[in-house]
Design a protein around this motif. Sequence first.
Motif, PDB file in Angstrom:
ATOM      1  N   ASP A 238       0.829  -1.204   0.000  1.00  0.00           N
ATOM      2  CA  ASP A 238       0.000   0.000   0.000  1.00  0.00           C
ATOM      3  C   ASP A 238       0.868   1.260   0.000  1.00  0.00           C
ATOM      4  O   ASP A 238       0.655   2.177  -0.803  1.00  0.00           O
ATOM      5  CB  ASP A 238      -0.919  -0.017   1.232  1.00  0.00           C
ATOM      6  CG  ASP A 238      -1.818   1.196   1.306  1.00  0.00           C
ATOM      7  OD1 ASP A 238      -2.754   1.288   0.486  1.00  0.00           O
ATOM      8  OD2 ASP A 238      -1.586   2.057   2.176  1.00  0.00           O
ATOM      9  N   VAL A 239       1.852   1.302   0.885  1.00  0.00           N
ATOM     10  CA  VAL A 239       2.741   2.470   0.971  1.00  0.00           C
ATOM     11  C   VAL A 239       3.553   2.624  -0.311  1.00  0.00           C
ATOM     12  O   VAL A 239       3.713   3.729  -0.841  1.00  0.00           O
ATOM     13  CB  VAL A 239       3.677   2.332   2.198  1.00  0.00           C
ATOM     14  CG1 VAL A 239       4.769   3.392   2.159  1.00  0.00           C
ATOM     15  CG2 VAL A 239       2.873   2.446   3.483  1.00  0.00           C
ATOM     16  N   PHE A 240       4.053   1.522  -0.828  1.00  0.00           N
ATOM     17  CA  PHE A 240       4.862   1.556  -2.037  1.00  0.00           C
ATOM     18  C   PHE A 240       4.051   2.101  -3.210  1.00  0.00           C
ATOM     19  O   PHE A 240       4.532   2.924  -3.989  1.00  0.00           O
ATOM     20  CB  PHE A 240       5.374   0.150  -2.340  1.00  0.00           C
ATOM     21  CG  PHE A 240       6.732   0.106  -2.973  1.00  0.00           C
ATOM     22  CD1 PHE A 240       6.923  -0.503  -4.188  1.00  0.00           C
ATOM     23  CD2 PHE A 240       7.838   0.695  -2.355  1.00  0.00           C
ATOM     24  CE1 PHE A 240       8.183  -0.551  -4.788  1.00  0.00           C
ATOM     25  CE2 PHE A 240       9.088   0.657  -2.934  1.00  0.00           C
ATOM     26  CZ  PHE A 240       9.258   0.027  -4.154  1.00  0.00           C
ATOM     27  N   ASN A 241       2.808   1.646  -3.326  1.00  0.00           N
ATOM     28  CA  ASN A 241       1.955   2.116  -4.412  1.00  0.00           C
ATOM     29  C   ASN A 241       1.679   3.613  -4.287  1.00  0.00           C
ATOM     30  O   ASN A 241       1.747   4.361  -5.270  1.00  0.00           O
ATOM     31  CB  ASN A 241       0.634   1.338  -4.417  1.00  0.00           C
ATOM     32  CG  ASN A 241      -0.273   1.760  -5.553  1.00  0.00           C
ATOM     33  OD1 ASN A 241       0.101   1.748  -6.723  1.00  0.00           O
ATOM     34  ND2 ASN A 241      -1.488   2.167  -5.209  1.00  0.00           N
ATOM     35  N   LYS A 242       1.381   4.054  -3.074  1.00  0.00           N
ATOM     36  CA  LYS A 242       1.095   5.479  -2.875  1.00  0.00           C
ATOM     37  C   LYS A 242       2.341   6.338  -3.086  1.00  0.00           C
ATOM     38  O   LYS A 242       2.252   7.475  -3.567  1.00  0.00           O
ATOM     39  CB  LYS A 242       0.512   5.700  -1.476  1.00  0.00           C
ATOM     40  CG  LYS A 242      -0.896   5.137  -1.332  1.00  0.00           C
ATOM     41  CD  LYS A 242      -1.418   5.232   0.090  1.00  0.00           C
ATOM     42  CE  LYS A 242      -2.838   4.683   0.184  1.00  0.00           C
ATOM     43  NZ  LYS A 242      -3.338   4.659   1.575  1.00  0.00           N
ATOM     44  N   LEU A 243       3.494   5.814  -2.723  1.00  0.00           N
ATOM     45  CA  LEU A 243       4.745   6.555  -2.900  1.00  0.00           C
ATOM     46  C   LEU A 243       5.072   6.756  -4.372  1.00  0.00           C
ATOM     47  O   LEU A 243       5.540   7.825  -4.780  1.00  0.00           O
ATOM     48  CB  LEU A 243       5.879   5.806  -2.200  1.00  0.00           C
ATOM     49  CG  LEU A 243       7.294   6.376  -2.381  1.00  0.00           C
ATOM     50  CD1 LEU A 243       7.396   7.760  -1.766  1.00  0.00           C
ATOM     51  CD2 LEU A 243       8.324   5.430  -1.759  1.00  0.00           C
ATOM     52  N   PHE A 244       4.819   5.712  -5.187  1.00  0.00           N
ATOM     53  CA  PHE A 244       5.236   5.761  -6.588  1.00  0.00           C
ATOM     54  C   PHE A 244       4.131   6.194  -7.547  1.00  0.00           C
ATOM     55  O   PHE A 244       4.425   6.688  -8.638  1.00  0.00           O
ATOM     56  CB  PHE A 244       5.780   4.397  -7.023  1.00  0.00           C
ATOM     57  CG  PHE A 244       7.195   4.145  -6.592  1.00  0.00           C
ATOM     58  CD1 PHE A 244       8.255   4.486  -7.413  1.00  0.00           C
ATOM     59  CD2 PHE A 244       7.474   3.596  -5.353  1.00  0.00           C
ATOM     60  CE1 PHE A 244       9.564   4.266  -7.027  1.00  0.00           C
ATOM     61  CE2 PHE A 244       8.771   3.365  -4.942  1.00  0.00           C
ATOM     62  CZ  PHE A 244       9.828   3.698  -5.789  1.00  0.00           C
ATOM     63  N   SER A 245       2.861   5.998  -7.189  1.00  0.00           N
ATOM     64  CA  SER A 245       1.772   6.318  -8.121  1.00  0.00           C
ATOM     65  C   SER A 245       1.337   7.767  -7.971  1.00  0.00           C
ATOM     66  O   SER A 245       0.188   8.081  -7.629  1.00  0.00           O
ATOM     67  CB  SER A 245       0.588   5.364  -7.888  1.00  0.00           C
ATOM     68  OG  SER A 245       0.944   4.045  -8.185  1.00  0.00           O
ATOM     69  N   ASN A 246       2.271   8.666  -8.199  1.00  0.00           N
ATOM     70  CA  ASN A 246       1.979  10.096  -8.142  1.00  0.00           C
ATOM     71  C   ASN A 246       3.092  10.843  -8.866  1.00  0.00           C
ATOM     72  O   ASN A 246       4.121  10.259  -9.212  1.00  0.00           O
ATOM     73  CB  ASN A 246       1.865  10.578  -6.688  1.00  0.00           C
ATOM     74  CG  ASN A 246       3.185  10.466  -5.948  1.00  0.00           C
ATOM     75  OD1 ASN A 246       4.078  11.286  -6.123  1.00  0.00           O
ATOM     76  ND2 ASN A 246       3.320   9.419  -5.132  1.00  0.00           N
ATOM     77  N   ASP A 247       2.896  12.127  -9.062  1.00  0.00           N
ATOM     78  CA  ASP A 247       3.905  12.925  -9.761  1.00  0.00           C
ATOM     79  C   ASP A 247       4.405  14.075  -8.888  1.00  0.00           C
ATOM     80  O   ASP A 247       4.819  15.114  -9.388  1.00  0.00           O
ATOM     81  CB  ASP A 247       3.319  13.460 -11.075  1.00  0.00           C
ATOM     82  CG  ASP A 247       4.413  13.752 -12.103  1.00  0.00           C
ATOM     83  OD1 ASP A 247       5.514  13.189 -11.972  1.00  0.00           O
ATOM     84  OD2 ASP A 247       4.156  14.547 -13.035  1.00  0.00           O
ATOM     85  N   ASN A 248       4.347  13.874  -7.570  1.00  0.00           N
ATOM     86  CA  ASN A 248       4.837  14.884  -6.641  1.00  0.00           C
ATOM     87  C   ASN A 248       6.352  15.025  -6.804  1.00  0.00           C
ATOM     88  O   ASN A 248       7.087  14.047  -6.628  1.00  0.00           O
ATOM     89  CB  ASN A 248       4.490  14.467  -5.203  1.00  0.00           C
ATOM     90  CG  ASN A 248       4.916  15.496  -4.177  1.00  0.00           C
ATOM     91  OD1 ASN A 248       6.087  15.825  -4.061  1.00  0.00           O
ATOM     92  ND2 ASN A 248       3.947  15.991  -3.431  1.00  0.00           N
ATOM     93  N   PRO A 249       6.866  16.212  -7.148  1.00  0.00           N
ATOM     94  CA  PRO A 249       8.301  16.352  -7.439  1.00  0.00           C
ATOM     95  C   PRO A 249       9.197  16.032  -6.250  1.00  0.00           C
ATOM     96  O   PRO A 249      10.286  15.468  -6.433  1.00  0.00           O
ATOM     97  CB  PRO A 249       8.440  17.817  -7.870  1.00  0.00           C
ATOM     98  CG  PRO A 249       7.207  18.500  -7.378  1.00  0.00           C
ATOM     99  CD  PRO A 249       6.136  17.478  -7.369  1.00  0.00           C
TER     100      PRO A 249
END
Length: 420
Positions: free
Chosen positions: A366-377
Motif C-alpha cells: 500500500d505504501v509503495f503504491n502510494k509513494l510511486f503512483s503520483n507525480d509529486n516532485p
Amino acid sequence: MDNPEWARIVRSMEQSSDILIVGGGLNGPALALALAQTGHRVTVIDALAEKVRKNAAFDGRAYALALASQRLLEAIGVWSRVAKHAQPMLEIKVTDGHAGAGPSPFFMHFDHAEIEEGPMGFMVEDRHLRRAFLDAMAAEKAITQISGKTVVSQQTSGTGVSLTLDDGAVVKGALLIGCDGRRSGTAERAGIKRTGWDYGQTALVCAIEHDLPHHGIAHQFFMPPGPLAILPLTGNRSSIVWSERTEMAKRINALPEEDYLQVLRPRFGDFLGEIRLAGDRFTYPLNLTIANSFIGERMALVGDAAHGMHPIAGQGLNAGLRDVGALAEVLTLAGRRGEDISSPLVLERFQEWRRFDTASLAMATDVFNKLFSNDNPLLRIGRDIGMGVVGSLPGLRRGFVREAAGLTGDLPKLLQGRAI
C-alpha cells in the motif's frame, strides 16, 4: 432408494471428509494436496465446472512464483507437471518515469546471482498451473472434487461443519477452509468483516509477443497513474500487468487491439522490439482487503479470502501459498499430537503465524503504491535517490533479492522444500 429424502441422506454421508475446502482456484488445490499427503481426507468444492477450469487455451494470464513457492509445489508433487512451461526470473529491473519520456537515471537492479539458491522465481501461465493441480488432485485418492456447484449455506455445530450446495446436496466435515477469493462467501456466512479501501486503479492484464528475447529479466516501470510490470514468459513472450486510473483503464481496454497497443507502446518502450498481443485482455479493480479474522468456529481463511493486496510486488499468490504451507503444517502436527484440528487453540496458531506477516506485506504494498503512483516532485526526488542508494549497496540488494525469492521470515517446511 426411490425416497428423495433417503437419497439425500445417503449422499450426505458419502460426501463426508475431515476437511472441506471451498474454492478450487490455486490455493485450494495446493492446500488439498498438502493435507491429503499427510493423511487427511479432503473435499474441494468449486463453482466452476471442471472442463472450464481445465481449459488449455492460452488466455494471457500468468503468475510470478517466488522460489519458496516453487519449492512448495515441488514438495506436494505439482512442480514436475509444470516445470517445462516455467520461465526462470533471473533479474529484476525497477525504474521510475513517464510514459514516452524514458526512465529516470536512478534505478534498482537485482540479479539472482547474488543468492546461492537459484532463480528468484518462475513465471508460469495460469492454464498450466490449473491443469497441473486438477491432474494431481485426480491422482490423489484422499481428495474428492465437487465441480460446478455453489455453496448456498453453511452450518457449524459442536461436532462439525455442514455445507448445503445449490443442488441440495449436503457435504460434511470437521473443518472448513475458505479459499474463495476477496469476496469470500465462506467468510461472509461466518460473519467475518473486512477492512480495506479502493485504490481508484484498475490493472490491465495481457500477454504480448515481442521480436527480441527478454533473457529472463522482469521489469517494473513506475509511472504516476500506476506501475507497469513486464514479466518474462517462455519464448519471446511477456506477461503485462499495467495499472491505470480506473476510468482511463476502462477506455483503454475498450479500444480495438491496434489502438490498445498504440497506448501501451510508449509505456513499454522498444527494448524488446516490435510487440503484438497474445491471448485475451483482462481488467481487475485494485483494492486492499483484509479479513478482520483469519479464523472462525471450525473455519480458517486462506489466500485472497484472508488478504487481498495490490499486485505491485507480485506477492498475492505467494502470500497465499505461505498460508497453505503454514495451515497444512499446523493442522498436520496437531493431528499427530492427537489434538482436535478444528479447535480454537489449533486454529489460533495458524492465525498467529500468518496474520502479522500478511498485514505487514499488505501495508508495504500500500505504501509503495502510494509513494510511486503520483507525480509529486519532492516524492519523486526522494524515491529516485532511494532507488539509487539501494542499487549501489550489495547488502541491501541481496536482502531485496532474498525477499523477492520468498526466502525471508518464518518459513513453513513446505516452502523450504521439506516434508511436514
